[in-house]
Write an enzyme that holds these catalytic residues in place. Structure first.
Site, PDB file in Angstrom:
ATOM      1  N   PRO A 101       7.471  -7.616   1.261  1.00 28.15           N
ATOM      2  CA  PRO A 101       7.627  -6.861   0.017  1.00 28.15           C
ATOM      3  C   PRO A 101       6.968  -5.496   0.182  1.00 28.15           C
ATOM      4  O   PRO A 101       5.828  -5.424   0.645  1.00 28.15           O
ATOM      5  CB  PRO A 101       6.866  -7.716  -1.013  1.00 28.15           C
ATOM      6  CG  PRO A 101       5.926  -8.553  -0.219  1.00 28.15           C
ATOM      7  CD  PRO A 101       6.504  -8.713   1.149  1.00 28.15           C
ATOM      8  N   MET A 102       7.674  -4.428  -0.157  1.00 25.58           N
ATOM      9  CA  MET A 102       7.077  -3.088  -0.042  1.00 25.58           C
ATOM     10  C   MET A 102       7.485  -2.237  -1.245  1.00 25.58           C
ATOM     11  O   MET A 102       8.667  -1.975  -1.459  1.00 25.58           O
ATOM     12  CB  MET A 102       7.515  -2.412   1.264  1.00 25.58           C
ATOM     13  CG  MET A 102       6.855  -2.995   2.502  1.00 25.58           C
ATOM     14  SD  MET A 102       7.334  -2.170   4.032  1.00 25.58           S
ATOM     15  CE  MET A 102       8.881  -2.980   4.412  1.00 25.58           C
ATOM     16  N   ALA A 103       6.461  -1.820  -1.995  1.00 22.39           N
ATOM     17  CA  ALA A 103       6.694  -1.016  -3.200  1.00 22.39           C
ATOM     18  C   ALA A 103       7.422   0.270  -2.835  1.00 22.39           C
ATOM     19  O   ALA A 103       7.101   0.909  -1.824  1.00 22.39           O
ATOM     20  CB  ALA A 103       5.356  -0.700  -3.860  1.00 22.39           C
ATOM     21  N   GLN A 160       8.538 -11.149  -5.694  1.00 19.19           N
ATOM     22  CA  GLN A 160       7.067 -11.166  -5.698  1.00 19.19           C
ATOM     23  C   GLN A 160       6.516 -10.688  -7.037  1.00 19.19           C
ATOM     24  O   GLN A 160       6.942  -9.648  -7.543  1.00 19.19           O
ATOM     25  CB  GLN A 160       6.491 -10.270  -4.607  1.00 19.19           C
ATOM     26  CG  GLN A 160       4.978 -10.464  -4.521  1.00 19.19           C
ATOM     27  CD  GLN A 160       4.266  -9.465  -3.650  1.00 19.19           C
ATOM     28  OE1 GLN A 160       4.284  -8.275  -3.915  1.00 19.19           O
ATOM     29  NE2 GLN A 160       3.616  -9.954  -2.607  1.00 19.19           N
ATOM     30  N   CYS A 184      -2.642  -7.454  -2.382  1.00 21.25           N
ATOM     31  CA  CYS A 184      -2.669  -5.989  -2.556  1.00 21.25           C
ATOM     32  C   CYS A 184      -4.114  -5.498  -2.700  1.00 21.25           C
ATOM     33  O   CYS A 184      -4.840  -5.955  -3.581  1.00 21.25           O
ATOM     34  CB  CYS A 184      -1.838  -5.594  -3.785  1.00 21.25           C
ATOM     35  SG  CYS A 184      -1.854  -3.812  -4.053  1.00 21.25           S
ATOM     36  N   LYS A 217       0.938 -14.646  -1.082  1.00 27.27           N
ATOM     37  CA  LYS A 217       0.747 -13.711   0.032  1.00 27.27           C
ATOM     38  C   LYS A 217      -0.712 -13.281   0.018  1.00 27.27           C
ATOM     39  O   LYS A 217      -1.188 -12.693  -0.949  1.00 27.27           O
ATOM     40  CB  LYS A 217       1.672 -12.507  -0.116  1.00 27.27           C
ATOM     41  CG  LYS A 217       1.575 -11.523   1.039  1.00 27.27           C
ATOM     42  CD  LYS A 217       2.808 -10.637   1.110  1.00 27.27           C
ATOM     43  CE  LYS A 217       2.721  -9.591   2.191  1.00 27.27           C
ATOM     44  NZ  LYS A 217       1.928  -8.427   1.812  1.00 27.27           N
ATOM     45  N   GLY A 222       1.806  -8.726  10.092  1.00 23.26           N
ATOM     46  CA  GLY A 222       0.875  -7.714  10.585  1.00 23.26           C
ATOM     47  C   GLY A 222       1.330  -7.079  11.874  1.00 23.26           C
ATOM     48  O   GLY A 222       1.375  -7.738  12.914  1.00 23.26           O
ATOM     49  N   GLY A 273       6.998  -5.603   8.023  1.00 20.92           N
ATOM     50  CA  GLY A 273       6.815  -4.538   7.042  1.00 20.92           C
ATOM     51  C   GLY A 273       7.292  -3.210   7.593  1.00 20.92           C
ATOM     52  O   GLY A 273       8.497  -2.945   7.694  1.00 20.92           O
ATOM     53  N   ARG A 274       6.320  -2.354   7.994  1.00 17.99           N
ATOM     54  CA  ARG A 274       6.672  -1.001   8.437  1.00 17.99           C
ATOM     55  C   ARG A 274       7.675  -0.988   9.584  1.00 17.99           C
ATOM     56  O   ARG A 274       8.480  -0.059   9.693  1.00 17.99           O
ATOM     57  CB  ARG A 274       5.393  -0.258   8.859  1.00 17.99           C
ATOM     58  CG  ARG A 274       4.466   0.054   7.706  1.00 17.99           C
ATOM     59  CD  ARG A 274       3.074   0.355   8.190  1.00 17.99           C
ATOM     60  NE  ARG A 274       2.460  -0.820   8.813  1.00 17.99           N
ATOM     61  CZ  ARG A 274       1.377  -0.818   9.560  1.00 17.99           C
ATOM     62  NH1 ARG A 274       0.758   0.323   9.806  1.00 17.99           N
ATOM     63  NH2 ARG A 274       0.889  -1.935  10.074  1.00 17.99           N
TER      64      ARG A 274
HETATM   65  C1  LIG Z   1       5.099   1.146   1.649  1.00 15.29           C
HETATM   66  C2  LIG Z   1       4.473  -0.200   1.542  1.00 15.29           C
HETATM   67  C3  LIG Z   1       4.487  -0.856   0.334  1.00 15.29           C
HETATM   68  C4  LIG Z   1       3.933  -2.145   0.215  1.00 15.29           C
HETATM   69  N1  LIG Z   1       4.042  -2.822  -0.965  1.00 15.29           N
HETATM   70  C5  LIG Z   1       3.659  -4.123  -1.030  1.00 15.29           C
HETATM   71  C6  LIG Z   1       3.949  -4.929  -2.173  1.00 15.29           C
HETATM   72  O1  LIG Z   1       4.589  -4.490  -3.138  1.00 15.29           O
HETATM   73  N2  LIG Z   1       3.495  -6.220  -2.157  1.00 15.29           N
HETATM   74  C7  LIG Z   1       2.814  -6.752  -1.084  1.00 15.29           C
HETATM   75  O2  LIG Z   1       2.428  -7.925  -1.113  1.00 15.29           O
HETATM   76  N3  LIG Z   1       2.562  -6.012   0.011  1.00 15.29           N
HETATM   77  C8  LIG Z   1       2.984  -4.736   0.071  1.00 15.29           C
HETATM   78  N4  LIG Z   1       2.800  -4.024   1.223  1.00 15.29           N
HETATM   79  C9  LIG Z   1       2.208  -4.712   2.389  1.00 15.29           C
HETATM   80  C10 LIG Z   1       3.314  -5.305   3.262  1.00 15.29           C
HETATM   81  O3  LIG Z   1       4.008  -6.326   2.584  1.00 15.29           O
HETATM   82  C11 LIG Z   1       2.733  -5.876   4.581  1.00 15.29           C
HETATM   83  O4  LIG Z   1       1.843  -6.914   4.255  1.00 15.29           O
HETATM   84  C12 LIG Z   1       1.983  -4.818   5.385  1.00 15.29           C
HETATM   85  O5  LIG Z   1       2.756  -3.643   5.502  1.00 15.29           O
HETATM   86  C13 LIG Z   1       1.626  -5.347   6.773  1.00 15.29           C
HETATM   87  O6  LIG Z   1       2.784  -5.566   7.527  1.00 15.29           O
HETATM   88  P1  LIG Z   1       3.194  -4.542   8.707  1.00 15.29           P
HETATM   89  O7  LIG Z   1       1.968  -4.372   9.559  1.00 15.29           O
HETATM   90  O8  LIG Z   1       4.349  -5.225   9.365  1.00 15.29           O
HETATM   91  O9  LIG Z   1       3.569  -3.228   8.039  1.00 15.29           O
HETATM   92  C14 LIG Z   1       3.321  -2.745   1.325  1.00 15.29           C
HETATM   93  C15 LIG Z   1       3.297  -2.065   2.551  1.00 15.29           C
HETATM   94  C16 LIG Z   1       3.878  -0.827   2.672  1.00 15.29           C
HETATM   95  C17 LIG Z   1       3.883  -0.184   4.001  1.00 15.29           C
END
Ligand SMILES: Cc1cc2nc3c(=O)[nH]c(=O)nc-3n(C[C@H](O)[C@H](O)[C@H](O)COP(=O)(O)O)c2cc1C
Length: 361
Positions: free
Chosen positions: A29-31, A83, A113, A153, A215, A238-239
């Site tokens: 999930p990513m805002a 979520q 978060c 989460k 991660g 995520g990213r």
């Molecule tokens: C732009 C952005 C927005 C995010 N928004 C949320 C969110 O709405 N809810 C959530 O649980 N995590 C959020 N995260 C965290 C991601 O879900 C994820 O846990 C985090 O990016 C680590 O994963 P990665 O290393 O693959 O990026 C966000 C991350 C990014 C980069």
């Protein structure tokens, strides 16, 4: 605190629902990112499930326009997990009854978060230090969810001296969660810190739930490595999925037939980006679509030369047509080898640190 964990476990253990999807990779999930266009493209390239961004549990109950917009998804996007964010078990109990009507594949509690605006209201990762409340919320969600699996989460804990992910995961499962996602960083760790995957492995051994590891999965081989190092059931990206839906197809190919694939060509990247942009403008219209389009253009092209020229030319654009023309022109220049080799270290660093980055500032 303990009472919730122990008392409910007998009753709920048989009731915990597991996630039933084909494949291993889930988008995080990513805002401001995991919207309908992102979900459609990710699914097309082989993501096993996608997410909404976090949605306020209270906002859904109050029919807040943005909350409802973030919550809804089209049939073609399924399977989608929703979520929700909040701190009031009573609200979760009612909200989940509403969400169930949309038939999501899973309903997830945001307990990870770390943003102060969220944690100061006892939401997000603050719930990991409020275990009794956390258990009550998960129980309220499970009671209302019917056949839909409930997940949480989590991060690892507040900081490296106080790791409480295993205790929290146990409380979640005892209160009806069938799935536990672990972002393997502590609350105070920034995104560029290496995640501690060993906690995902520990959770897999000790927790009676499906474990989703999360991660720093930046390419398809990272995902395979996470599964072999931790034994997790699913991998959350995520990213690494931003501007890179190819991660999903390349991973699936590797798992299905052992074939290691090359990075996608400029032509494929351009074609996919154009498809993504059309979905963005269809979803948001010509004005609101502009910034979302610009972010994605940068993400799709970030591994190629000339990215700084692209950004300088992209930022001032105000018309949808000009956006599409610039993508064509930029891709043409890349085909022609117009740009000199650029050092990608800086852009990569900014991408990992700041996520939504603009090289100009
Ligand atoms: C732009 C952005 C927005 C995010 N928004 C949320 C969110 O709405 N809810 C959530 O649980 N995590 C959020 N995260 C965290 C991601 O879900 C994820 O846990 C985090 O990016 C680590 O994963 P990665 O290393 O693959 O990026 C966000 C991350 C990014 C980069």
């Amino acid at each position: 605190m303990e009472r919730i964990g122990i008392e409910e476990s007998v009753e709920t253990k048989t009731l915990t629902k597991k996630l039933n999807i084909e494949g291993k990779l889930i988008t995080a999930p990513m805002a401001e990112v995991t919207d309908s266009p992102f979900r459609i493209i990710s699914k097309k390239f082989g993501a096993a499930m996608t997410f909404t961004q976090m949605v306020s549990a209270e906002g859904i109950l109050k029919n807040n326009f943005n909350s409802l917009r973030f919550l809804t998804f089209a049939r073609e996007e399924r399977p989608v997990a929703v979520q929700i964010l909040g701190n009031d078990p009573g609200i979760f109990r009612e909200t989940v009854k509403e969400i169930v009507k949309f038939k999501p594949a899973m309903i997830d509690l945001n307990a990870g978060c770390p943003v102060t605006k969220v944690t100061s209201k006892k939401m997000g990762s603050a719930l990991m230090s409020e275990r009794s409340l956390f258990g009550e919320i998960v129980k309220a969600m499970s009671d209302s969810a019917g056949d839909i699996p409930i997940s949480v989460k989590l991060r690892l804990g507040p900081n490296k001296n106080v790791i409480n992910v295993i205790e929290n995961a146990k409380v979640a499962v005892d209160n009806g969660a069938g799935v536990v996602s672990i972002h393997a960083r502590t609350q105070d760790e920034e995104y560029e810190i290496e995640p501690h995957w060993e906690w995902i492995a520990k959770a897999k051994k000790e927790i009676d739930a499906q474990i989703v590891g999360n991660g720093s999965i930046f390419n398809y081989k990272d995902a395979k490595r996470m599964i072999s190092e931790t034994g997790c059931d699913f991998v959350m990206v995520g990213r690494g999925a931003l501007g890179n839906p190819f991660l999903f197809s390349r991973f699936n190919k590797l798992m299905d037939s052992g074939v290691e694939t090359e990075e996608p060509s400029i032509a494929i990247v351009k074609e996919t980006l154009l498809e993504h942009l059309k979905l963005i403008f269809r979803e948001y219209g010509a004005i609101l679509g502009l910034d979302k389009a610009k972010k994605n253009i940068i993400w799709y092209f970030k591994r190629f030369d000339g990215i700084d020229f692209l950004i300088v030319n992209l930022i001032p654009l105000k018309e949808e047509n000009d956006i599409f023309s610039l993508v064509e022109i930029h891709a043409e220049k890349l085909f022609d080898g117009f740009y000199k080799k650029s050092d990608k270290t800086l852009i990569d660093k900014k991408f990992k640190e700041r996520i939504v980055f603009w090289l100009l500032n």
